[in-house]
Scaffold this active site. Sequence first.
Site, PDB file in Angstrom:
ATOM      1  N   ASN A  30       0.854  -1.190   0.000  1.00 53.52           N
ATOM      2  CA  ASN A  30       0.000   0.000   0.000  1.00 53.52           C
ATOM      3  C   ASN A  30       0.894   1.246   0.000  1.00 53.52           C
ATOM      4  O   ASN A  30       2.117   1.134   0.008  1.00 53.52           O
ATOM      5  CB  ASN A  30      -0.950  -0.026   1.200  1.00 53.52           C
ATOM      6  CG  ASN A  30      -0.200  -0.060   2.505  1.00 53.52           C
ATOM      7  OD1 ASN A  30       0.509   0.875   2.852  1.00 53.52           O
ATOM      8  ND2 ASN A  30      -0.317  -1.165   3.232  1.00 53.52           N
ATOM      9  N   ARG A  31       0.282   2.416   0.023  1.00 52.26           N
ATOM     10  CA  ARG A  31       1.011   3.665  -0.187  1.00 52.26           C
ATOM     11  C   ARG A  31       1.616   4.266   1.074  1.00 52.26           C
ATOM     12  O   ARG A  31       2.078   5.408   1.050  1.00 52.26           O
ATOM     13  CB  ARG A  31       0.089   4.711  -0.819  1.00 52.26           C
ATOM     14  CG  ARG A  31      -0.384   4.359  -2.196  1.00 52.26           C
ATOM     15  CD  ARG A  31      -1.152   5.523  -2.817  1.00 52.26           C
ATOM     16  NE  ARG A  31      -1.802   5.113  -4.043  1.00 52.26           N
ATOM     17  CZ  ARG A  31      -1.162   4.951  -5.200  1.00 52.26           C
ATOM     18  NH1 ARG A  31       0.134   5.190  -5.279  1.00 52.26           N
ATOM     19  NH2 ARG A  31      -1.821   4.553  -6.263  1.00 52.26           N
TER      20      ARG A  31
END
Length: 221
Positions: A30-31
Amino acid sequence: APKRSLAGRHALVTAGPTHEPIDPVRYIANRSSGRQGYAIAAALAARGARVTLVSGPTALTAPPGVDRIDVETAREMLAACEAALPADIAVLTAAVADWRAAHEAGRKLKKRPGETPEPLPLALNPDILAHLSAPGPNRPALVVGFAAETDDLLRNAAAKLDRKGCDWIVANDVADGNGIMGGDHNEVHLLTRDGTETWPRLPKNDVANCLADRIAARFAP
Ligand code: C5P
């Protein structure tokens, strides 16, 4: 410099994303940049706490005086956290992947040109925050979770406080395009059993210092 008001305390902090392997070359992630968690680790260390930072893969260097343990997956993160106990304080900022590939392939999956790819079965990862919040002899006196939401922020954060059994939740809005996830600033609400505070939009370092001051006040004699 802040007062060493957390001297003698052990704080466990998680930060960053986790990487969940699909095969030897691919993973689910994820970011998360890890910045908010690293800033909290630094702020707690600056107040005299002994800090164990359990970090997923990030591009950051460990703050001075912080004991960093590198992990990749959610299951490794849980094991590292449990091995780091006992702790007085746990601040779980990591953006742990909710799911992993149900089966990690030992070899690189091959694409077959012209064929529809197989679906990828997922398995649920352990919830580290819920594990550390569960009653028991090793439960930290203060467990703080984060809630990153795109919708219904406060309602979801309050539900999370109850469901996970932690003491405080730092809630932040990560709506697409607001620049918080991966950015330098954060805009948060602090939910405790006594109510909700809304803090102004601040650099992540300032959010970390405010939170560390609140934690220090909680442990003040
Ligand atoms: O359920 P959700 O992912 O929104 O909860 C966020 C909080 O729970 C964060 O503090 C995060 O670090 C923690 N968490 C965790 N393990 C998971 C999922 C979330 O510790 N598997």
